[in-house]
Scaffold this motif. Structure first.
Motif, PDB file in Angstrom:
ATOM      1  N   LEU A 110     -13.583  -0.674  -2.177  1.00 18.66           N
ATOM      2  CA  LEU A 110     -12.186  -0.589  -2.580  1.00 18.66           C
ATOM      3  C   LEU A 110     -11.348  -1.432  -1.643  1.00 18.66           C
ATOM      4  O   LEU A 110     -11.711  -1.609  -0.481  1.00 18.66           O
ATOM      5  N   PHE A 116      -7.591   3.168   5.168  1.00 15.80           N
ATOM      6  CA  PHE A 116      -7.684   4.600   4.891  1.00 15.80           C
ATOM      7  C   PHE A 116      -8.520   5.304   5.955  1.00 15.80           C
ATOM      8  O   PHE A 116      -8.196   6.394   6.406  1.00 15.80           O
ATOM      9  N   TYR A 120      -7.234   8.485   8.190  1.00 15.43           N
ATOM     10  CA  TYR A 120      -7.850   9.813   8.216  1.00 15.43           C
ATOM     11  C   TYR A 120      -8.339  10.191   9.603  1.00 15.43           C
ATOM     12  O   TYR A 120      -8.357  11.347   9.984  1.00 15.43           O
ATOM     13  N   ILE A 134       4.374  20.594  15.963  1.00 14.96           N
ATOM     14  CA  ILE A 134       4.910  20.011  14.717  1.00 14.96           C
ATOM     15  C   ILE A 134       4.693  20.975  13.548  1.00 14.96           C
ATOM     16  O   ILE A 134       5.595  21.218  12.748  1.00 14.96           O
TER      17      ILE A 134
ATOM     18  N   LYS B  12     -11.474   2.881 -10.134  1.00 11.53           N
ATOM     19  CA  LYS B  12     -10.911   2.329  -8.909  1.00 11.53           C
ATOM     20  C   LYS B  12      -9.487   2.846  -8.672  1.00 11.53           C
ATOM     21  O   LYS B  12      -9.141   3.278  -7.580  1.00 11.53           O
ATOM     22  N   LEU B  15      -9.565   6.512  -7.696  1.00  8.42           N
ATOM     23  CA  LEU B  15     -10.008   6.686  -6.311  1.00  8.42           C
ATOM     24  C   LEU B  15      -8.894   6.339  -5.330  1.00  8.42           C
ATOM     25  O   LEU B  15      -8.634   7.080  -4.386  1.00  8.42           O
ATOM     26  N   LEU B  16      -8.238   5.206  -5.595  1.00 10.28           N
ATOM     27  CA  LEU B  16      -7.170   4.776  -4.692  1.00 10.28           C
ATOM     28  C   LEU B  16      -6.032   5.788  -4.668  1.00 10.28           C
ATOM     29  O   LEU B  16      -5.455   6.061  -3.612  1.00 10.28           O
ATOM     30  N   MET B  18      -6.293   9.047  -5.231  1.00 11.63           N
ATOM     31  CA  MET B  18      -6.737  10.218  -4.466  1.00 11.63           C
ATOM     32  C   MET B  18      -6.683   9.949  -2.964  1.00 11.63           C
ATOM     33  O   MET B  18      -6.210  10.771  -2.182  1.00 11.63           O
ATOM     34  N   LEU B  19      -7.180   8.757  -2.578  1.00  9.37           N
ATOM     35  CA  LEU B  19      -7.194   8.424  -1.152  1.00  9.37           C
ATOM     36  C   LEU B  19      -5.780   8.339  -0.592  1.00  9.37           C
ATOM     37  O   LEU B  19      -5.521   8.782   0.524  1.00  9.37           O
ATOM     38  N   SER B  20      -4.852   7.790  -1.382  1.00 13.53           N
ATOM     39  CA  SER B  20      -3.473   7.667  -0.893  1.00 13.53           C
ATOM     40  C   SER B  20      -2.835   9.030  -0.729  1.00 13.53           C
ATOM     41  O   SER B  20      -2.181   9.300   0.283  1.00 13.53           O
ATOM     42  N   GLY B  22      -4.329  11.831  -0.188  1.00 11.36           N
ATOM     43  CA  GLY B  22      -4.964  12.450   0.984  1.00 11.36           C
ATOM     44  C   GLY B  22      -4.375  11.921   2.283  1.00 11.36           C
ATOM     45  O   GLY B  22      -4.051  12.684   3.192  1.00 11.36           O
ATOM     46  N   ALA B  23      -4.224  10.595   2.369  1.00 14.75           N
ATOM     47  CA  ALA B  23      -3.713   9.990   3.602  1.00 14.75           C
ATOM     48  C   ALA B  23      -2.286  10.450   3.874  1.00 14.75           C
ATOM     49  O   ALA B  23      -1.927  10.765   5.015  1.00 14.75           O
ATOM     50  N   MET B  26      -2.369  14.040   5.184  1.00 13.03           N
ATOM     51  CA  MET B  26      -2.868  14.199   6.552  1.00 13.03           C
ATOM     52  C   MET B  26      -1.914  13.607   7.579  1.00 13.03           C
ATOM     53  O   MET B  26      -1.856  14.080   8.715  1.00 13.03           O
ATOM     54  N   LEU B  27      -1.186  12.555   7.198  1.00 13.65           N
ATOM     55  CA  LEU B  27      -0.279  11.936   8.164  1.00 13.65           C
ATOM     56  C   LEU B  27       1.140  12.484   8.071  1.00 13.65           C
ATOM     57  O   LEU B  27       1.984  12.183   8.917  1.00 13.65           O
ATOM     58  N   PHE B  28       1.393  13.313   7.033  1.00  9.59           N
ATOM     59  CA  PHE B  28       2.739  13.822   6.830  1.00  9.59           C
ATOM     60  C   PHE B  28       3.357  14.455   8.086  1.00  9.59           C
ATOM     61  O   PHE B  28       4.505  14.151   8.428  1.00  9.59           O
ATOM     62  N   PRO B  29       2.636  15.324   8.816  1.00 10.38           N
ATOM     63  CA  PRO B  29       3.261  15.938   9.994  1.00 10.38           C
ATOM     64  C   PRO B  29       3.801  14.925  10.993  1.00 10.38           C
ATOM     65  O   PRO B  29       4.843  15.157  11.608  1.00 10.38           O
ATOM     66  N   PHE B  30       3.133  13.784  11.114  1.00 10.81           N
ATOM     67  CA  PHE B  30       3.555  12.797  12.111  1.00 10.81           C
ATOM     68  C   PHE B  30       4.770  12.016  11.632  1.00 10.81           C
ATOM     69  O   PHE B  30       5.662  11.693  12.411  1.00 10.81           O
ATOM     70  N   TRP B  32       6.946  13.351   9.674  1.00  9.30           N
ATOM     71  CA  TRP B  32       8.011  14.339   9.792  1.00  9.30           C
ATOM     72  C   TRP B  32       8.520  14.420  11.230  1.00  9.30           C
ATOM     73  O   TRP B  32       9.716  14.511  11.472  1.00  9.30           O
TER      74      TRP B  32
END
Lengths: 312, 279
Positions: A110, A116, A120, A134, B12, B15-16, B18-20, B22-23, B26-30, B32
């Protein structure tokens, strides 16, 4: 003549080896090996009313096994073990599951895969105390973003007290923050293991008509089993070690659960309980707590080693 | 267009997406944290867009705070992490060289001892190490913060594994040329192990930078040697509702590590995966 020259060489080799080892071993024996014994000695002593407070550790009173006897009757300690086990169950399977899913998704060709992967993995190297602080903000009552999101979908239970003040959701709340922080570590390990599986294995499965699910269950998971076991061991040690996230988010509370006739903290893990005993200057008792936790760790490691041996 | 190609395309995109998602999660707290850190005073707790003026006011306020000087905490963290990482990398390399290339008495015994210590959770060391450091008079000192953690067994094993692959012929030819033990170590072993030494250095730096419990235990609250996480914890005790300042203070701990990691992640990933593959 020849023998004596070999002897001198041997001695010189030994001297050189120990000179190179000296700095490392000096620190190792003082701060890692000796404390295992020293901790046992401390656990047989107690800070008493007559202890000189300017010289606490050389002036503790010998009490034999009193600390251990008190520990066995301490409902707070038993409760902390229950909470620790619950925390391990909440964190370990989900961290592994999420890590594996991410690795499988990332194992596709991809655009931007490496981006990505970094995204992660990044949270797992960041300061745990800060991550906890936080999340405390995200979970907080009235203005915290998560209670507000839940409120907007008709679930208003958390608006007044937030997520960490309720005994049912406090520990899962801590666990969620830590799972999202730690999943990237598992992902990296799974990814490197999956990329080592030869493509031909999957191609053979394709010829046999296996679907994606079957390939996951029968090929990928068996081949990454060592990683899963490694993550289980690491997760167990992390649960027994868990302190910073509790200190940052709940301080062991809320103190509303009843167990063995006493009020207990819903998130008071054994690591945090140990810290509280240290903070209260109950050094002998704290040493006894650490010794019992050490024995529990050894037993769990032995069971793990057994299981691994059986599977191989 | 054939069906197979369209299906590939859809897969494709799915998948992209889903990955976005997810990312972002996971990065949301930072994100914020950064968002709240640039908000106006009193608005850190509110869901609005009232920003601080000037934008980095909160950062300046925290950096120059007199009661909780984050500039000082930052320098302490930097010093503790750098010197801890340097000493660890040096001691581990020296020890690993002995284990990889030399025979000495009690080699197996010491190796076995190192291996069995690896399984002990760090929390169990809090009480005895605190007792030792207290008796040495090392409370509120840099050495108390650094030295108990420089014998990194994992780092030693990682380096030993690598040094075993350095050919003995290189060492014996240097011996014939008259090099002494230290010169062999310094000019042959160290340069050839530099990538792994860098990995050990970075992982220790990270560990020392984010270590909270030990720095809390070894310092009293009035210590001048407080590091960022401990400073943040004490600051929070005083200003628990000032979220704009708290998040600005948090950013001082998060941003340097994030930058370091993104710039050098090859070394981090190599070191961390090597540990698991070994098991």
């Amino acid at each position: 003549m020849k023998i004596s020259s070999r002897n001198t060489k041997n001695i010189r080799n030994n001297v050189a080896a120990y000179l190179f080892l000296f700095p490392f071993l000096a620190v190792f024996f003082t701060f890692l090996a000796y404390p295992v014994i020293y901790s046992l000695i401390l656990s047989l002593h107690k800070v008493s009313w007559s202890t000189n407070l300017y010289n606490v550790f050389s002036d503790m009173k010998f009490v034999g096994l009193d600390n251990y006897i008190a520990l066995l009757q301490d409902s707070h300690f038993w409760w902390s073990l229950v909470v620790t086990a619950y925390y391990a169950i909440l964190t370990i399977p989900f961290t592994i599951f999420l890590g594996l899913i991410l690795a499988i998704l990332l194992n596709n060709k991809l655009p931007g895969v490496s981006l990505f992967r970094s995204a992660y993995f990044l949270p797992s190297v960041l300061d745990m105390l800060v991550v906890g602080v936080i999340w405390t903000l995200l979970y907080s009552p009235h203005f915290g973003i998560l209670p507000n999101i839940l409120n907007s979908v008709g679930y208003s239970n958390f608006m007044d007290n937030g997520i960490l003040a309720s005994p049912r959701t406090a520990l899962p709340g801590v666990a969620l923050a830590m799972v999202l922080r730690g999943a990237g570590f598992g992902m990296i390990l799974f990814l490197s293991a999956i990329q080592n599986i030869p493509v031909s294995v999957y191609e053979a499965a394709d010829i046999d008509g296996a679907n994606a699910w079957q390939k996951l269950i029968y090929i990928t998971i068996p081949l990454v089993k060592p990683i899963i076991l490694f993550l289980v061991i690491m997760g167990t040690i992390a649960s027994l070690n868990a302190f910073t996230e509790i200190y940052a988010m709940t301080q062991g509370g809320p103190y509303v659960v009843e167990f063995m006739g006493k009020i207990q903290g819903a998130t008071r893990l054994s690591g945090y309980y140990l810290f509280e005993k240290w903070e209260a200057m109950k050094f002998g008792y704290a040493a006894a707590v650490s010794y019992v936790l050490l024995l529990i760790t050894l037993v769990i490691s032995l069971i793990n080693a057994r299981l691994m041996g059986k599977r191989d | 267009m054939d069906v197979k190609k369209i299906r590939e395309r859809i897969k494709k995109i799915l998948l992209l997406t889903m990955l976005s998602v997810g990312a972002i999660l996971m990065l949301f707290p930072f994100f914020w944290m950064l968002f709240v850190a640039v908000k106006a005073e009193g608005h850190g707790f509110k869901l609005d867009f009232v920003m601080a003026a000037p934008l980095f006011k909160n950062f300046a306020a925290v950096w120059n705070n007199t009661a909780f000087p984050f500039s000082r905490f930052f320098m302490n963290s930097l010093f503790v992490a750098t010197s801890g990482a340097f000493m660890t990398a040096l001691f581990c390399s020296m020890g690993a060289y002995a284990f990889a290339k030399k025979n000495f008495v009690f080699k197996e015994v010491i190796f076995w001892m190192l291996l069995s210590t690896l399984m002990i959770p760090g929390m169990m060391y809090m009480v005895p190490q605190f007792a030792l450091v207290t008796q040495f008079g090392w409370i509120n000192t840099y050495k108390g913060m650094i030295i108990p953690h420089v014998a990194n067994i994992f780092g030693l094993f990682l380096l030993r594994q690598h040094m075993e692959t350095i050919p003995d012929a290189l060492i014996s030819s240097a011996e014939i040329d008259g090099a002494n033990e230290w010169q062999i170590f310094r000019h042959i072993i160290v340069p050839l192990s530099m990538p792994i030494i860098t990995t050990v250095f970075l992982l220790t730096f990270l560990f020392q930078w984010t270590n909270f419990l030990w720095q809390l235990v070894v310092n009293t609250p009035d210590s001048l040697k407080l590091t960022l996480p401990v400073g943040l914890a004490l600051f929070r005790g005083q200003y628990s509702t000032q979220w704009t300042l708290l998040m600005a203070a948090s950013a001082f701990s998060i941003i340097p590590i994030a930058v370091l990691f993104l710039a050098l992640q090859r070394f981090f990933i190599e070191g961390l995966t090597a540990g698991a593959v070994k098991e």
